[in-house]
Structures are given as structure tokens and as C-alpha cells.
Scaffold this motif. Structure first.
Motif, PDB file in Angstrom:
ATOM      1  N   SER A 177      36.987 -33.425 -27.385  1.00 48.52           N
ATOM      2  CA  SER A 177      37.317 -33.106 -28.882  1.00 48.52           C
ATOM      3  C   SER A 177      38.643 -32.690 -28.898  1.00 48.52           C
ATOM      4  O   SER A 177      39.337 -32.509 -27.905  1.00 48.52           O
ATOM      5  N   ASP A 178      39.452 -32.932 -30.310  1.00 47.98           N
ATOM      6  CA  ASP A 178      40.823 -32.420 -30.259  1.00 47.98           C
ATOM      7  C   ASP A 178      40.863 -30.913 -30.638  1.00 47.98           C
ATOM      8  O   ASP A 178      39.956 -30.288 -30.968  1.00 47.98           O
ATOM      9  N   TRP A 179      42.098 -30.636 -30.296  1.00 47.86           N
ATOM     10  CA  TRP A 179      42.384 -29.132 -30.576  1.00 47.86           C
ATOM     11  C   TRP A 179      42.372 -29.000 -32.064  1.00 47.86           C
ATOM     12  O   TRP A 179      42.897 -29.799 -32.779  1.00 47.86           O
ATOM     13  N   ASP A 180      41.940 -27.727 -32.392  1.00 47.29           N
ATOM     14  CA  ASP A 180      42.045 -27.414 -33.877  1.00 47.29           C
ATOM     15  C   ASP A 180      42.417 -25.909 -33.831  1.00 47.29           C
ATOM     16  O   ASP A 180      42.794 -25.347 -32.888  1.00 47.29           O
ATOM     17  N   PRO A 181      42.536 -25.187 -35.008  1.00 45.80           N
ATOM     18  CA  PRO A 181      43.208 -23.916 -35.028  1.00 45.80           C
ATOM     19  C   PRO A 181      42.326 -22.834 -34.206  1.00 45.80           C
ATOM     20  O   PRO A 181      42.915 -21.926 -33.873  1.00 45.80           O
ATOM     21  N   LEU A 182      40.844 -22.914 -34.095  1.00 49.49           N
ATOM     22  CA  LEU A 182      40.275 -22.284 -33.576  1.00 49.49           C
ATOM     23  C   LEU A 182      40.403 -22.380 -31.847  1.00 49.49           C
ATOM     24  O   LEU A 182      40.560 -21.410 -30.999  1.00 49.49           O
ATOM     25  N   SER A 183      40.078 -23.635 -31.595  1.00 52.16           N
ATOM     26  CA  SER A 183      39.982 -24.140 -30.105  1.00 52.16           C
ATOM     27  C   SER A 183      41.576 -23.511 -29.338  1.00 52.16           C
ATOM     28  O   SER A 183      41.703 -23.157 -28.332  1.00 52.16           O
ATOM     29  N   LEU A 184      42.545 -23.632 -30.362  1.00 51.76           N
ATOM     30  CA  LEU A 184      43.867 -23.260 -29.679  1.00 51.76           C
ATOM     31  C   LEU A 184      44.073 -21.914 -29.239  1.00 51.76           C
ATOM     32  O   LEU A 184      44.824 -21.521 -28.526  1.00 51.76           O
ATOM     33  N   LEU A 185      43.068 -20.976 -29.691  1.00 51.75           N
ATOM     34  CA  LEU A 185      43.171 -19.455 -29.557  1.00 51.75           C
ATOM     35  C   LEU A 185      42.806 -19.506 -27.803  1.00 51.75           C
ATOM     36  O   LEU A 185      43.154 -18.755 -27.117  1.00 51.75           O
ATOM     37  N   VAL A 186      42.055 -20.454 -27.199  1.00 54.52           N
ATOM     38  CA  VAL A 186      41.775 -20.547 -26.049  1.00 54.52           C
ATOM     39  C   VAL A 186      42.995 -21.043 -25.169  1.00 54.52           C
ATOM     40  O   VAL A 186      43.491 -20.496 -24.046  1.00 54.52           O
ATOM     41  N   ALA A 187      43.753 -22.187 -25.799  1.00 50.68           N
ATOM     42  CA  ALA A 187      45.002 -22.535 -25.071  1.00 50.68           C
ATOM     43  C   ALA A 187      45.900 -21.530 -24.831  1.00 50.68           C
ATOM     44  O   ALA A 187      46.634 -21.408 -24.000  1.00 50.68           O
ATOM     45  N   PRO A 221      46.624 -33.910 -25.582  1.00 47.06           N
ATOM     46  CA  PRO A 221      46.767 -32.778 -25.108  1.00 47.06           C
ATOM     47  C   PRO A 221      47.999 -31.926 -25.676  1.00 47.06           C
ATOM     48  O   PRO A 221      48.593 -32.291 -26.582  1.00 47.06           O
ATOM     49  N   VAL A 222      47.580 -30.584 -25.364  1.00 46.44           N
ATOM     50  CA  VAL A 222      48.906 -29.703 -25.664  1.00 46.44           C
ATOM     51  C   VAL A 222      49.602 -29.296 -24.501  1.00 46.44           C
ATOM     52  O   VAL A 222      48.997 -28.989 -23.672  1.00 46.44           O
ATOM     53  N   VAL A 250      52.331 -25.632 -32.494  1.00 49.20           N
ATOM     54  CA  VAL A 250      51.280 -25.598 -33.358  1.00 49.20           C
ATOM     55  C   VAL A 250      50.766 -24.154 -33.232  1.00 49.20           C
ATOM     56  O   VAL A 250      49.807 -23.616 -33.924  1.00 49.20           O
ATOM     57  N   GLY A 251      51.099 -23.282 -31.885  1.00 49.40           N
ATOM     58  CA  GLY A 251      50.633 -21.827 -31.894  1.00 49.40           C
ATOM     59  C   GLY A 251      51.384 -21.010 -31.002  1.00 49.40           C
ATOM     60  O   GLY A 251      51.975 -21.427 -30.227  1.00 49.40           O
TER      61      GLY A 251
END
Length: 263
Positions: A177-187, A221-222, A250-251
Motif C-alpha cells: 500500500s502507498d503511504w498516507d498521513p497515518l502510516s507516515l507516523l511509522v516512517a 517509497p519515501v 511530506v512529514g
């Protein structure tokens, strides 16, 4: 392997915390905030679909399994909703966060003073395994996040840390799945902590974590760079930035973490 969306699902009873999203037996801080963020997004409604800022305090490390999640709306405005969210287990508070929600766009920044971190090509970087050498404990998170670190930042693996206080690499969600504002907290809470590059291995528990989400990331990817800003008094500041496949910020996040200093 479940998906990130499944691992952060909110029901009427709360959440079921997934052990795969853990490091050394402790649930990952960015993942726990994403669970609270999911609850906040669902309460805020369609008019404010994205988490834009979060500041979380980690009181006690919760265990995998059921957890209660409470969300209280503090203010609901035209462009932003502000809430307080808490995660607890058996009546004990574990994580508490102040969250701002709104609507993010995909547009580029009007101005940015920060260039994306320079990295070798993704396939030239070293994938972090779940049994990462030198860690001394399993990292199941690396089964659900595909992370490839800059080889130039891996001196600590061979006992020769660069001591620059910087670790950077590529990240993808292993479920595709692609990154989104919630999953970016993991990144934005990458492993290993920057203390490894300073010759300070071991667990670095998060005490406080604050993040801003700037725009919706492009598919792919980020790039994530984490840098230490100050270490002392058994505490460490870490600052992380994430850029999407188009090179846009992005974050960004800042955290205060525990660290064991030499005697």
C-alpha cells in the motif's frame, strides 16, 4: 502478514494492537500514534479526513492485544478539528496525544528551505532484516516495513560508527500500500535510533513525539533522514524528515527519547 490498515482498525471496543508492529518486544511508537490518529480521523468525519499534526506522550508501553481508545473533541472549526486521544489497557493510561485534523493536498510547497536527503539508488541500499545484526533483539517491524539504509550510515554494524548522528534510507510498506498521513507516523519514527551512529546501541524508548504532516505523498517509497540534535542527561533529541517519490517534504517529526550513556 496483515496490512497497516488492518493493524490500525478501530472498533466499538477499541483497537487490537498488532505484535508485528514492534521493536524488541515493545510496540512501535509511530504505530501507536497512528492507531490514535485513526480513531481521531473517524470521529472528525469526512470534512477533516487527514491528520495534520500530533503530539504524543508515552506513559507506559502497552502490550499487543486489546486496548481501549478514547477521543475527545476539543474544537471543531471550518478548516481544522482539534482532539485529545488516549490509549489505555486495563484502566492504565499508556499513550496520550493532542491531534489536529484537516484536509491535505497533493500540491507542491509554495517555498521550501530543505532539500531532500541524498541517497544511493534504492536497490543499492541495505535492507534492514527483522533480526538486524548488532541490535541484540528481534525487530518484527521490519517484516511490515521494507527499509533500505544508506550503506554509508551502517558503520555501527561493524563496530565503526561514523558518530555524525545521522541515519537515512528508503522506506516502503511491505503490504504494497502507498503511504498516507497515518502510516507516515511509522516512517517518521525509523529504526535503528540515531544513537547507534553515535556508538550508543540499545533500546531508545520514546518519551515524547511530535509530528507535522505537510501534504499527501505520491505513490512509491519515501526517503527518511533522522538526525540527532543533542544527547545528554540520558535523553536524546531526534529530528526526522520524509520526502515522497517526487522529492516533496511530506512529514517531519521531533522526538525526545531515552538513551543509555557510557558510565
Amino acid at each position: 502478514m496483515g496490512t497497516f490498515e488492518e493493524a490500525t482498525t478501530i472498533t466499538a471496543e477499541g483497537a487490537v494492537l498488532d505484535a508485528q508492529w514492534s521493536v524488541g518486544g515493545k510496540l512501535h511508537g509511530g504505530y501507536l500514534l497512528a492507531v490514535l490518529g485513526r480513531a481521531a480521523v473517524e470521529q472528525a468525519g469526512a470534512g477533516h479526513p487527514h491528520l495534520t499534526a500530533i503530539s504524543g506522550s508515552f506513559v507506559e508501553s502497552p502490550s499487543p492485544g486489546p486496548a481501549e481508545v478514547f477521543v475527545e473533541t476539543l474544537r471543531a472549526g471550518r478548516t481544522a478539528v482539534q482532539v485529545r486521544a488516549r490509549m489505555s489497557q486495563e484502566g492504565r493510561p499508556c499513550v496520550e496525544a493532542l491531534i489536529t485534523l484537516g484536509r491535505l493536498e497533493e500540491s507542491d510547497a509554495w517555498w521550501s528551505g530543505l532539500e531532500p536527503v541524498e541517497l544511493p539508488e534504492e536497490q543499492e541500499c541495505v535492507r534492514t532484516p527483522p533480526d538486524a545484526p548488532g541490535a541484540g533483539f528481534p525487530v518484527p517491524l521490519m517484516e511490515v516495513v521494507e527499509q533500505r539504509l544508506d550503506p554509508g550510515h551502517l558503520g555501527f554494524v561493524f563496530g565503526t560508527p561514523a558518530r555524525r548522528g545521522v541515519i537515512a534510507g528508503w522506506q516502503r510498506l511491505a503490504d504494497g500500500s502507498d503511504w498516507d498521513p497515518l502510516s507516515l507516523l511509522v516512517a517518521l519514527d525509523p529504526v535503528p535510533p540515531v544513537s547507534y551512529d553515535l556508538g550508543l546501541p540499545g533500546w531508545a524508548p520514546t518519551v515524547q513525539f511530535s509530528a507535522y504532516l505537510r501534504r499527501l505523498p505520491a505513490p512509491g517509497p519515501v526517503k527518511v533522514s533522522m538526525r540527532a540534535t543533542d544527547v545528554g542527561g540520558d535523553r536524546m533529541d531526534e529530528v526526522a524528515h520524509a520526502w515522497d517519490a517526487k522529492g516533496r517534504l511530506v512529514g517531519q517529526a521531533t522526538q525526545l527519547a531515552g538513551v543509555r550513556l557510557p558510565a
